[in-house]
Design a protein around this motif. Sequence first.
Motif, mmCIF file in Angstrom:
data_model
loop_
_atom_site.group_PDB
_atom_site.id
_atom_site.type_symbol
_atom_site.label_atom_id
_atom_site.label_comp_id
_atom_site.label_asym_id
_atom_site.label_seq_id
_atom_site.Cartn_x
_atom_site.Cartn_y
_atom_site.Cartn_z
ATOM 1 N N ILE A 23 0.820 -1.216 0.000
ATOM 2 C CA ILE A 23 0.000 0.000 0.000
ATOM 3 C C ILE A 23 0.850 1.261 0.000
ATOM 4 C CG2 ILE A 23 -1.631 1.341 1.395
ATOM 5 C CD1 ILE A 23 -2.972 -1.344 2.121
ATOM 6 N N ASN A 24 1.792 1.386 0.918
ATOM 7 C CA ASN A 24 2.587 2.615 1.008
ATOM 8 C C ASN A 24 3.398 2.875 -0.259
ATOM 9 O OD1 ASN A 24 1.571 3.073 3.542
ATOM 10 N ND2 ASN A 24 3.348 2.248 4.609
ATOM 11 N N GLY A 25 3.991 1.839 -0.841
ATOM 12 C CA GLY A 25 4.763 2.003 -2.068
ATOM 13 C C GLY A 25 3.896 2.422 -3.246
ATOM 14 N N LEU A 26 2.694 1.882 -3.327
ATOM 15 C CA LEU A 26 1.787 2.245 -4.422
ATOM 16 C C LEU A 26 1.217 3.652 -4.231
ATOM 17 C CD1 LEU A 26 0.017 -1.179 -4.961
ATOM 18 C CD2 LEU A 26 1.796 -0.128 -6.380
ATOM 19 N N ILE A 27 1.036 4.072 -2.978
ATOM 20 C CA ILE A 27 0.599 5.448 -2.721
ATOM 21 C C ILE A 27 1.637 6.425 -3.264
ATOM 22 C CG2 ILE A 27 0.262 7.163 -0.883
ATOM 23 C CD1 ILE A 27 -1.114 4.932 0.737
ATOM 24 N N VAL A 28 2.911 6.118 -3.101
ATOM 25 C CA VAL A 28 3.981 6.976 -3.621
ATOM 26 C C VAL A 28 3.880 7.059 -5.148
ATOM 27 C CG1 VAL A 28 6.491 7.187 -3.910
ATOM 28 C CG2 VAL A 28 5.530 6.584 -1.678
ATOM 29 N N VAL A 29 3.600 5.946 -5.817
ATOM 30 C CA VAL A 29 3.438 5.953 -7.280
ATOM 31 C C VAL A 29 2.267 6.847 -7.671
ATOM 32 C CG1 VAL A 29 2.931 4.550 -9.315
ATOM 33 C CG2 VAL A 29 4.477 3.667 -7.564
ATOM 34 N N VAL A 30 1.146 6.730 -6.963
ATOM 35 C CA VAL A 30 -0.035 7.557 -7.258
ATOM 36 C C VAL A 30 0.303 9.033 -7.104
ATOM 37 C CG1 VAL A 30 -2.371 8.164 -6.485
ATOM 38 C CG2 VAL A 30 -1.710 5.758 -6.666
ATOM 39 N N GLU A 31 0.964 9.391 -6.012
ATOM 40 C CA GLU A 31 1.265 10.797 -5.750
ATOM 41 C C GLU A 31 2.349 11.355 -6.661
ATOM 42 O OE1 GLU A 31 0.242 11.254 -1.029
ATOM 43 O OE2 GLU A 31 2.232 10.502 -1.569
ATOM 44 N N GLN A 32 3.448 10.617 -6.823
ATOM 45 C CA GLN A 32 4.603 11.163 -7.533
ATOM 46 C C GLN A 32 4.580 10.917 -9.037
ATOM 47 O OE1 GLN A 32 8.148 9.846 -5.507
ATOM 48 N NE2 GLN A 32 7.647 10.995 -3.668
ATOM 49 N N ASP A 33 4.214 9.727 -9.469
ATOM 50 C CA ASP A 33 4.240 9.420 -10.901
ATOM 51 C C ASP A 33 2.933 9.789 -11.609
ATOM 52 O OD1 ASP A 33 6.745 8.442 -10.454
ATOM 53 O OD2 ASP A 33 6.239 6.343 -10.719
ATOM 54 N N MET A 34 1.810 9.581 -10.923
ATOM 55 C CA MET A 34 0.515 9.854 -11.539
ATOM 56 C C MET A 34 0.009 11.264 -11.231
ATOM 57 S SD MET A 34 -1.239 6.135 -10.769
ATOM 58 C CE MET A 34 -2.634 6.273 -11.883
ATOM 59 N N ASN A 35 0.632 11.928 -10.257
ATOM 60 C CA ASN A 35 0.228 13.273 -9.822
ATOM 61 C C ASN A 35 -1.247 13.332 -9.426
ATOM 62 O OD1 ASN A 35 2.795 14.479 -10.191
ATOM 63 N ND2 ASN A 35 2.404 14.535 -12.386
ATOM 64 N N LEU A 36 -1.689 12.302 -8.691
ATOM 65 C CA LEU A 36 -3.065 12.239 -8.213
ATOM 66 C C LEU A 36 -3.065 12.082 -6.698
ATOM 67 C CD1 LEU A 36 -4.514 9.782 -10.893
ATOM 68 C CD2 LEU A 36 -4.938 12.241 -10.737
ATOM 69 N N LYS A 37 -4.198 12.376 -6.108
ATOM 70 C CA LYS A 37 -4.340 12.221 -4.659
ATOM 71 C C LYS A 37 -4.889 10.827 -4.367
ATOM 72 C CE LYS A 37 -5.343 17.113 -3.959
ATOM 73 N NZ LYS A 37 -4.076 17.570 -3.541
ATOM 74 N N PRO A 38 -4.198 10.026 -3.577
ATOM 75 C CA PRO A 38 -4.644 8.659 -3.319
ATOM 76 C C PRO A 38 -5.921 8.561 -2.492
ATOM 77 C CG PRO A 38 -2.710 9.176 -2.007
ATOM 78 C CD PRO A 38 -2.938 10.334 -2.917
ATOM 79 N N PHE A 39 -6.310 9.643 -1.796
ATOM 80 C CA PHE A 39 -7.510 9.621 -0.963
ATOM 81 C C PHE A 39 -8.786 9.913 -1.756
ATOM 82 C CE2 PHE A 39 -4.073 10.463 1.990
ATOM 83 C CZ PHE A 39 -4.354 9.581 3.020
ATOM 84 N N ARG A 40 -8.649 10.146 -3.044
ATOM 85 C CA ARG A 40 -9.833 10.448 -3.857
ATOM 86 C C ARG A 40 -10.673 9.195 -4.043
ATOM 87 N NH1 ARG A 40 -7.901 12.914 -9.104
ATOM 88 N NH2 ARG A 40 -10.086 12.795 -9.644
ATOM 89 N N ASP A 41 -11.876 9.371 -4.498
ATOM 90 C CA ASP A 41 -12.813 8.277 -4.732
ATOM 91 C C ASP A 41 -12.462 7.603 -6.053
ATOM 92 O OD1 ASP A 41 -14.974 6.570 -4.637
ATOM 93 O OD2 ASP A 41 -16.424 8.080 -5.273
ATOM 94 N N ALA A 42 -11.407 6.772 -6.029
ATOM 95 C CA ALA A 42 -10.911 6.178 -7.270
ATOM 96 C C ALA A 42 -10.207 4.851 -6.998
ATOM 97 C CB ALA A 42 -9.942 7.141 -7.957
ATOM 98 N N LEU A 43 -10.131 4.045 -8.051
ATOM 99 C CA LEU A 43 -9.309 2.838 -8.051
ATOM 100 C C LEU A 43 -8.044 3.158 -8.839
ATOM 101 C CD1 LEU A 43 -11.855 0.021 -8.998
ATOM 102 C CD2 LEU A 43 -11.218 0.811 -6.723
ATOM 103 N N PHE A 44 -6.910 2.644 -8.376
ATOM 104 C CA PHE A 44 -5.643 2.809 -9.067
ATOM 105 C C PHE A 44 -5.140 1.405 -9.411
ATOM 106 C CE2 PHE A 44 -6.213 6.312 -6.110
ATOM 107 C CZ PHE A 44 -6.123 7.401 -6.967
ATOM 108 N N VAL A 45 -4.968 1.137 -10.704
ATOM 109 C CA VAL A 45 -4.678 -0.213 -11.187
ATOM 110 C C VAL A 45 -3.227 -0.284 -11.660
ATOM 111 C CG1 VAL A 45 -5.439 -2.024 -12.779
ATOM 112 C CG2 VAL A 45 -7.095 -0.330 -11.944
ATOM 113 N N PHE A 46 -2.502 -1.315 -11.198
ATOM 114 C CA PHE A 46 -1.081 -1.491 -11.498
ATOM 115 C C PHE A 46 -0.832 -2.914 -11.986
ATOM 116 C CE2 PHE A 46 -1.656 1.399 -7.951
ATOM 117 C CZ PHE A 46 -0.950 2.516 -8.357
ATOM 118 N N CYS A 47 0.220 -3.069 -12.808
ATOM 119 C CA CYS A 47 0.580 -4.380 -13.338
ATOM 120 C C CYS A 47 2.095 -4.571 -13.263
ATOM 121 C CB CYS A 47 0.114 -4.497 -14.787
ATOM 122 S SG CYS A 47 0.129 -6.159 -15.451
#
Length: 116
Positions: A23-47
Amino acid sequence: MKMFVEPADIYLYMDIVDIRKSINGLIVVVEQDMNLKPFRDALFVFCNKKRDKVKILYWDKTGFALWYKRLEKHRFKWPVDANLKQMHMSEQQLQWLLSGYDVIGHQPLHYNASGL
């Protein structure tokens, strides 16, 4: 995919990710690479690199949840676009992806009585 949330948005991270990230590592990807807020009402999909594992991160109002799927013999048909860092997708496209269909350019199959 039935979940405990009905997200407003679904974001697919186009690049590969080290699937060992939690979870913590993927939150960093959402914030830094995707420039999105992880607390938003969204799914973030990774492979992962081999395209046989998917993780989905989401905030469910009380904490982060992580959904994980591993294919035994096949690979996910992950969209590729060197110009995009992420892709906004519909719930139907996510269902197609998790069911093994190509998300980009997917056309539903139509059958007729003659079998043609």
